[in-house]
Motif scaffolding. Sequence first.
Motif, PDB file in Angstrom:
ATOM      1  N   ASN A 149       0.822  -1.217   0.000  1.00  0.00           N
ATOM      2  CA  ASN A 149       0.000   0.000   0.000  1.00  0.00           C
ATOM      3  C   ASN A 149       0.851   1.259   0.000  1.00  0.00           C
ATOM      4  N   LEU A 150       2.063   1.181   0.560  1.00  0.00           N
ATOM      5  CA  LEU A 150       2.943   2.343   0.559  1.00  0.00           C
ATOM      6  C   LEU A 150       3.491   2.610  -0.829  1.00  0.00           C
ATOM      7  N   ILE A 151       3.789   1.554  -1.571  1.00  0.00           N
ATOM      8  CA  ILE A 151       4.239   1.727  -2.950  1.00  0.00           C
ATOM      9  C   ILE A 151       3.130   2.363  -3.782  1.00  0.00           C
ATOM     10  N   SER A 152       1.899   1.937  -3.549  1.00  0.00           N
ATOM     11  CA  SER A 152       0.758   2.497  -4.278  1.00  0.00           C
ATOM     12  C   SER A 152       0.582   3.974  -3.982  1.00  0.00           C
ATOM     13  N   ASP A 153       0.863   4.378  -2.738  1.00  0.00           N
ATOM     14  CA  ASP A 153       0.690   5.777  -2.362  1.00  0.00           C
ATOM     15  C   ASP A 153       1.641   6.695  -3.119  1.00  0.00           C
ATOM     16  N   VAL A 154       2.843   6.212  -3.394  1.00  0.00           N
ATOM     17  CA  VAL A 154       3.821   7.032  -4.100  1.00  0.00           C
ATOM     18  C   VAL A 154       3.311   7.394  -5.490  1.00  0.00           C
ATOM     19  N   SER A 155       2.639   6.436  -6.141  1.00  0.00           N
ATOM     20  CA  SER A 155       2.130   6.675  -7.494  1.00  0.00           C
ATOM     21  C   SER A 155       0.687   7.168  -7.494  1.00  0.00           C
ATOM     22  N   GLY A 156       0.132   7.383  -6.299  1.00  0.00           N
ATOM     23  CA  GLY A 156      -1.281   7.741  -6.223  1.00  0.00           C
ATOM     24  C   GLY A 156      -1.563   9.214  -6.082  1.00  0.00           C
ATOM     25  N   GLY A 157      -0.537  10.061  -6.161  1.00  0.00           N
ATOM     26  CA  GLY A 157      -0.762  11.494  -6.131  1.00  0.00           C
ATOM     27  C   GLY A 157      -0.755  12.123  -4.761  1.00  0.00           C
ATOM     28  N   LEU A 158      -0.390  11.389  -3.715  1.00  0.00           N
ATOM     29  CA  LEU A 158      -0.304  11.993  -2.390  1.00  0.00           C
ATOM     30  C   LEU A 158       0.866  12.971  -2.330  1.00  0.00           C
ATOM     31  N   LYS A 159       0.735  13.973  -1.477  1.00  0.00           N
ATOM     32  CA  LYS A 159       1.832  14.905  -1.267  1.00  0.00           C
ATOM     33  C   LYS A 159       2.996  14.199  -0.580  1.00  0.00           C
ATOM     34  N   ALA A 160       4.191  14.742  -0.791  1.00  0.00           N
ATOM     35  CA  ALA A 160       5.392  14.129  -0.229  1.00  0.00           C
ATOM     36  C   ALA A 160       5.310  14.013   1.289  1.00  0.00           C
ATOM     37  N   THR A 161       4.792  15.061   1.944  1.00  0.00           N
ATOM     38  CA  THR A 161       4.714  15.018   3.406  1.00  0.00           C
ATOM     39  C   THR A 161       3.794  13.898   3.889  1.00  0.00           C
ATOM     40  N   GLN A 162       2.707  13.654   3.162  1.00  0.00           N
ATOM     41  CA  GLN A 162       1.783  12.585   3.540  1.00  0.00           C
ATOM     42  C   GLN A 162       2.429  11.217   3.337  1.00  0.00           C
ATOM     43  N   ILE A 163       3.185  11.069   2.258  1.00  0.00           N
ATOM     44  CA  ILE A 163       3.845   9.787   2.002  1.00  0.00           C
ATOM     45  C   ILE A 163       4.870   9.487   3.098  1.00  0.00           C
ATOM     46  N   ILE A 164       5.652  10.497   3.467  1.00  0.00           N
ATOM     47  CA  ILE A 164       6.662  10.303   4.505  1.00  0.00           C
ATOM     48  C   ILE A 164       6.001   9.903   5.821  1.00  0.00           C
ATOM     49  N   ASP A 165       4.899  10.578   6.154  1.00  0.00           N
ATOM     50  CA  ASP A 165       4.206  10.244   7.401  1.00  0.00           C
ATOM     51  C   ASP A 165       3.616   8.829   7.349  1.00  0.00           C
ATOM     52  N   LYS A 166       3.126   8.405   6.189  1.00  0.00           N
ATOM     53  CA  LYS A 166       2.592   7.039   6.085  1.00  0.00           C
ATOM     54  C   LYS A 166       3.717   6.012   6.197  1.00  0.00           C
ATOM     55  N   LEU A 167       4.866   6.324   5.622  1.00  0.00           N
ATOM     56  CA  LEU A 167       6.023   5.435   5.772  1.00  0.00           C
ATOM     57  C   LEU A 167       6.413   5.340   7.248  1.00  0.00           C
ATOM     58  N   ALA A 168       6.447   6.496   7.921  1.00  0.00           N
ATOM     59  CA  ALA A 168       6.804   6.501   9.342  1.00  0.00           C
ATOM     60  C   ALA A 168       5.783   5.742  10.174  1.00  0.00           C
ATOM     61  N   GLN A 169       4.529   5.776   9.757  1.00  0.00           N
ATOM     62  CA  GLN A 169       3.463   5.082  10.479  1.00  0.00           C
ATOM     63  C   GLN A 169       3.564   3.564  10.332  1.00  0.00           C
ATOM     64  N   PHE A 170       3.812   3.101   9.104  1.00  0.00           N
ATOM     65  CA  PHE A 170       3.603   1.677   8.817  1.00  0.00           C
ATOM     66  C   PHE A 170       4.860   0.843   8.609  1.00  0.00           C
ATOM     67  N   LEU A 171       6.014   1.466   8.377  1.00  0.00           N
ATOM     68  CA  LEU A 171       7.210   0.637   8.236  1.00  0.00           C
ATOM     69  C   LEU A 171       7.522  -0.026   9.578  1.00  0.00           C
ATOM     70  N   PRO A 172       7.657  -1.336   9.601  1.00  0.00           N
ATOM     71  CA  PRO A 172       7.808  -2.046  10.878  1.00  0.00           C
ATOM     72  C   PRO A 172       9.197  -1.954  11.486  1.00  0.00           C
ATOM     73  N   TYR A 173      10.138  -1.353  10.772  1.00  0.00           N
ATOM     74  CA  TYR A 173      11.526  -1.400  11.223  1.00  0.00           C
ATOM     75  C   TYR A 173      11.903  -0.227  12.125  1.00  0.00           C
ATOM     76  N   LEU A 174      11.025   0.754  12.290  1.00  0.00           N
ATOM     77  CA  LEU A 174      11.365   1.961  13.032  1.00  0.00           C
ATOM     78  C   LEU A 174      11.123   1.790  14.526  1.00  0.00           C
ATOM     79  N   THR A 175      12.029   2.327  15.331  1.00  0.00           N
ATOM     80  CA  THR A 175      11.866   2.290  16.778  1.00  0.00           C
ATOM     81  C   THR A 175      10.885   3.377  17.219  1.00  0.00           C
ATOM     82  N   VAL A 176      10.407   3.255  18.449  1.00  0.00           N
ATOM     83  CA  VAL A 176       9.524   4.279  19.008  1.00  0.00           C
ATOM     84  C   VAL A 176      10.234   5.634  19.022  1.00  0.00           C
TER      85      VAL A 176
END
Length: 203
Positions: A149-176
């Motif tokens: 779904n994150l790959i789809s967001d990049v090509s779906g017309g979302l603003k860069a700030t929204q994409i970054i926040d979605k990556l920060a939300q859903f990527l499982p590798y990030l610490t608290v």
Amino acid sequence: MAANFIGPVLVTTGNFVFPKVEMELEVGRKAGVSAINEAIGKFDGQIVLVPRMDDLKADIPQLDDIAKVGTLCHVKVHKTHEDGTLAVSFHGQRRVSLTKLNEGAAFYSAETEYLAEAELTEEAEQQLISRIIDSLQHILDVHGAVPQNLISDVSGGLKATQIIDKLAQFLPYLTVGKRQEILEEADPVKRLDLLLEGTSQGK
């Protein structure tokens, strides 16, 4: 400066809701349930989500252990279980700074100020989108997978700030701690730098 929002706070144990992102959670702690009921009953569903940053050994965090930047959200209850646990969804609205945090008898409340979002020119927006696309390749190289779904967001017309926040939300590798750094950062370019730093550390 006058507070932009004064109301209930839900302190989470490592869960984040970034702006423009929706997250479903089960809330069972008495303080959390009380804060949600207060938000729905008196604040039109508005509530601030903020994580605790301690080692979680104590059942109830100290005020100093609660992060000072969170997300103003709209909460909706989908189901109340027999034991009182709430199945809810939060829709992130904007970043807020907690200028005054109060520990009430039933739940936390806070006075907050909206954090300004950096405005990007069209050229800067396109440059940041290009960096995000390159970053996804970097994440694939390091971890071998990126949620579809994150790959789809990049090509779906979302603003860069929204994409970054979605990556920060859903990527499982990030610490608290790294998610909190990203939440607190006003500059979207620096947010992306923090995101990449976090994915590299999570290898």
